[in-house]
Design an enzyme around this catalytic site. Structure first.
Site, PDB file in Angstrom:
ATOM      1  N   GLY A   1       4.761  -0.479  -2.303  1.00 32.61           N
ATOM      2  CA  GLY A   1       4.522   0.725  -1.530  1.00 32.61           C
ATOM      3  C   GLY A   1       5.633   1.171  -0.613  1.00 32.61           C
ATOM      4  O   GLY A   1       5.485   2.173   0.103  1.00 32.61           O
TER       5      GLY A   1
ATOM      6  N   PRO B   1      12.651  -4.255  -8.335  1.00 31.02           N
ATOM      7  CA  PRO B   1      12.108  -4.303  -9.703  1.00 31.02           C
ATOM      8  C   PRO B   1      10.782  -3.565  -9.795  1.00 31.02           C
ATOM      9  O   PRO B   1      10.032  -3.485  -8.818  1.00 31.02           O
ATOM     10  CB  PRO B   1      11.925  -5.807  -9.951  1.00 31.02           C
ATOM     11  CG  PRO B   1      11.800  -6.411  -8.591  1.00 31.02           C
ATOM     12  CD  PRO B   1      12.655  -5.572  -7.683  1.00 31.02           C
ATOM     13  N   ARG B   2      10.512  -3.030 -10.955  1.00 28.43           N
ATOM     14  CA  ARG B   2       9.250  -2.314 -11.171  1.00 28.43           C
ATOM     15  C   ARG B   2       8.053  -3.208 -10.856  1.00 28.43           C
ATOM     16  O   ARG B   2       7.057  -2.750 -10.325  1.00 28.43           O
ATOM     17  CB  ARG B   2       9.193  -1.833 -12.625  1.00 28.43           C
ATOM     18  CG  ARG B   2       7.931  -1.094 -13.018  1.00 28.43           C
ATOM     19  CD  ARG B   2       7.850   0.259 -12.381  1.00 28.43           C
ATOM     20  NE  ARG B   2       6.746   1.039 -12.898  1.00 28.43           N
ATOM     21  CZ  ARG B   2       6.323   2.172 -12.370  1.00 28.43           C
ATOM     22  NH1 ARG B   2       6.937   2.655 -11.303  1.00 28.43           N
ATOM     23  NH2 ARG B   2       5.311   2.834 -12.884  1.00 28.43           N
TER      24      ARG B   2
ATOM     25  N   ASN C   1      10.304   7.990 -12.769  1.00 32.03           N
ATOM     26  CA  ASN C   1      10.311   9.279 -12.088  1.00 32.03           C
ATOM     27  C   ASN C   1      11.475   9.370 -11.083  1.00 32.03           C
ATOM     28  O   ASN C   1      11.549   8.566 -10.151  1.00 32.03           O
ATOM     29  CB  ASN C   1       8.972   9.462 -11.372  1.00 32.03           C
ATOM     30  CG  ASN C   1       8.917  10.745 -10.579  1.00 32.03           C
ATOM     31  OD1 ASN C   1       9.674  11.675 -10.812  1.00 32.03           O
ATOM     32  ND2 ASN C   1       8.022  10.792  -9.613  1.00 32.03           N
ATOM     33  N   PRO C   2      12.371  10.359 -11.246  1.00 34.91           N
ATOM     34  CA  PRO C   2      13.511  10.466 -10.329  1.00 34.91           C
ATOM     35  C   PRO C   2      13.220  11.244  -9.054  1.00 34.91           C
ATOM     36  O   PRO C   2      14.096  11.381  -8.204  1.00 34.91           O
ATOM     37  CB  PRO C   2      14.546  11.217 -11.173  1.00 34.91           C
ATOM     38  CG  PRO C   2      13.718  12.090 -12.067  1.00 34.91           C
ATOM     39  CD  PRO C   2      12.470  11.299 -12.376  1.00 34.91           C
ATOM     40  N   LEU C   3      12.001  11.763  -8.892  1.00 38.98           N
ATOM     41  CA  LEU C   3      11.736  12.651  -7.760  1.00 38.98           C
ATOM     42  C   LEU C   3      11.598  11.917  -6.434  1.00 38.98           C
ATOM     43  O   LEU C   3      11.833  12.500  -5.374  1.00 38.98           O
ATOM     44  CB  LEU C   3      10.485  13.492  -8.021  1.00 38.98           C
ATOM     45  CG  LEU C   3      10.606  14.499  -9.164  1.00 38.98           C
ATOM     46  CD1 LEU C   3       9.327  15.295  -9.297  1.00 38.98           C
ATOM     47  CD2 LEU C   3      11.791  15.435  -8.953  1.00 38.98           C
ATOM     48  N   GLU C   4      11.175  10.641  -6.447  1.00 42.29           N
ATOM     49  CA  GLU C   4      11.020   9.913  -5.185  1.00 42.29           C
ATOM     50  C   GLU C   4      12.332   9.820  -4.406  1.00 42.29           C
ATOM     51  O   GLU C   4      12.372  10.157  -3.222  1.00 42.29           O
ATOM     52  CB  GLU C   4      10.444   8.524  -5.438  1.00 42.29           C
ATOM     53  CG  GLU C   4       8.939   8.515  -5.571  1.00 42.29           C
ATOM     54  CD  GLU C   4       8.377   7.099  -5.595  1.00 42.29           C
ATOM     55  OE1 GLU C   4       9.170   6.140  -5.743  1.00 42.29           O
ATOM     56  OE2 GLU C   4       7.159   6.954  -5.472  1.00 42.29           O
TER      57      GLU C   4
ATOM     58  N   GLU D   1       0.823   7.701 -10.363  1.00 40.80           N
ATOM     59  CA  GLU D   1      -0.270   8.653 -10.562  1.00 40.80           C
ATOM     60  C   GLU D   1      -1.153   8.747  -9.315  1.00 40.80           C
ATOM     61  O   GLU D   1      -1.664   9.817  -8.987  1.00 40.80           O
ATOM     62  CB  GLU D   1      -1.101   8.250 -11.778  1.00 40.80           C
ATOM     63  CG  GLU D   1      -0.394   8.383 -13.110  1.00 40.80           C
ATOM     64  CD  GLU D   1       0.546   7.211 -13.421  1.00 40.80           C
ATOM     65  OE1 GLU D   1       1.260   7.270 -14.438  1.00 40.80           O
ATOM     66  OE2 GLU D   1       0.571   6.233 -12.629  1.00 40.80           O
TER      67      GLU D   1
END
Length: 431
Positions: free
Chosen positions: A318, A276-277, A343-346, A70
């Site tokens: 980051g 990992p997240r 999110n797949p956009l990165e 976000e």
């Protein structure tokens, strides 16, 4: 709102406040517990209790973004605002250390922002924060609907809007269950800029009255924003694939897939960059990889000259968006387990061909659009993921075609930033 609804709303707020005050000590204990493994959780704790100096002068705009993803969306807005209104002063708030780190990176880049944690959602804390901050307007990113935050904004006559708004099925069910509380709060928003017509319909059904479809700001996130000092030459294998934002239960399956790839091509070095997240889990994942008979190293421990390890586990914050650009293929986590996907956009923005698992309900509309456009591959299970990865790593032309379709789809759907700024313009203080 008639008298009966006002009374029910008042009662719901009182019940919520009792619960939130009981949970404040639990939340503080949680931060200190997390700080044992992630030191950042133990820093700036006073800000969560509304301690610390108020900015001077008061910001023109306050943007709240819960976490890293976000905050990157907020960064897109901030960059666009700074181009149009270079004298604008912006306060960013967040909840997580990852979100704060991204906000501080935006600040260090020269953007006109200050960063701090949002106080816990207690009436006196939020009321004091708004009184001391004195912002011109509040922009909430995506789904950050804290009841006392919204209520205190209304009481202070502070314009509040919801940008890039979306509702996952889980949140939709939660807000529907507690509509007595959330309905009037949503109705009090100056506007909601929804990602899709389906999201707009859900917000209207829950009580929002001023809803526009502005599109998804994440389509506008610039691919070059994240930074890394790694280059492709640091990975000594012939092929490199990236598994990003993975969750517990997924890593063991991804390690198994990588083992199978190594066995299929015994004379080639194929490497996995596994992120990992939550980077605090990296140490245990490195141990798991080694137990599986593969070599592993944490990204922070890589030799400066490069590595031939089978698996590199990312334990930094980051970098992931930039690391995707180094891969020959990418898997986006949270989709092989019952989490709803990330999110797949990165990776798409980084030019990497993307594979998703079966559970992508958190981004259902976006994924449906991408799959229909031939911009991503979605697989049903571990075996299908193995075959899809194998195909992309072997067939370079197929991989380039997938990445090309993805870039074309991104280009078609950009523009949400300008539509959101047009909605926001009346809430901004004049120069």
């Amino acid at each position: 709102m008639n008298l009966a609804r006002r009374l029910l709303f008042h009662l719901a707020r009182q019940v919520y406040n009792v619960v939130i005050h009981l949970l404040i000590p639990v939340a503080l204990l949680h931060f200190f517990w997390r700080a044992r493994r992630e030191a950042a959780y133990g820093q700036h704790v006073g800000e969560r209790l509304c301690r610390g100096p108020a900015p001077t002068p008061a910001p023109d705009l306050w943007i709240h973004a819960v976490s890293l993803g976000e905050m990157r969306v907020a960064g897109t807005l901030v960059e666009a605002l700074a181009r149009k209104r270079p004298n604008l002063r912006i306060q960013l708030t967040t909840v997580t250390p990852a979100g704060r780190a991204e906000g501080e990176r935006l600040q260090a880049s020269g953007l006109p922002v200050e960063v701090r944690y949002l106080p816990l959602d207690s009436p006196p804390l939020v009321r004091r924060f708004i009184r001391e901050l004195r912002p011109g307007a509040l922009v909430l990113i995506e789904t950050e609907l804290w009841p006392n935050l919204l209520w205190q904004c209304r009481r202070a006559d502070l314009p509040a809007v919801l940008a890039n708004a979306r509702l996952s099925p889980r949140l939709r069910d939660t807000y529907r269950r507690f509509r007595t509380l959330y309905g009037p709060l949503l109705a009090g928003l100056d506007w909601v800029a929804a990602q899709s017509p389906a999201d707009a319909a859900h917000f209207r059904a829950l009580g929002a009255t001023r809803v526009e479809v502005a599109g998804n700001l994440k389509f506008d996130v610039a691919p070059g924003r994240a930074r890394t000092d790694l280059i492709r030459g640091h990975f000594l294998g012939e092929r490199l694939w990236v598994a990003g934002s993975t969750h517990p239960g997924e890593e063991s399956r991804l390690i198994e897939i990588h083992h199978r790839l190594c066995e299929r091509y015994p004379h080639s070095l194929i490497q996995l960059l596994l992120a990992p997240r939550h980077p605090a889990r990296a140490e245990s994942i490195v141990a798991e990889v080694r137990e599986a008979g593969l070599s592993a190293v944490a990204r922070s421990q890589m030799d400066p000259s490069g590595t031939a390890a089978d698996v590199i586990v990312v334990d930094t914050l980051g970098e992931l968006a930039a690391l995707y650009a180094l891969g020959d293929a990418a898997f986006v986590g949270g989709s092989l387990v019952a989490h709803g996907g990330q999110n797949p956009l990165e990776p798409i923005a980084g030019g990497c061909p993307v594979i998703l698992g079966p559970d992508t309900r958190n981004f259902a509309d976006m994924v449906a659009l991408l799959v229909e456009a031939g911009a991503v591959l979605q697989v049903a299970d571990v075996d299908a993921l193995f075959e899809a990865l194998n195909g992309l790593l072997v067939d370079r032309e197929r991989a380039r075609e997938l990445a090309r379709h993805a870039q074309e789809t991104l280009d078609i759907h950009r523009g949400a930033t300008e539509r959101t700024l047009a909605l926001l313009s009346p809430q901004l203080r004049p120069d």
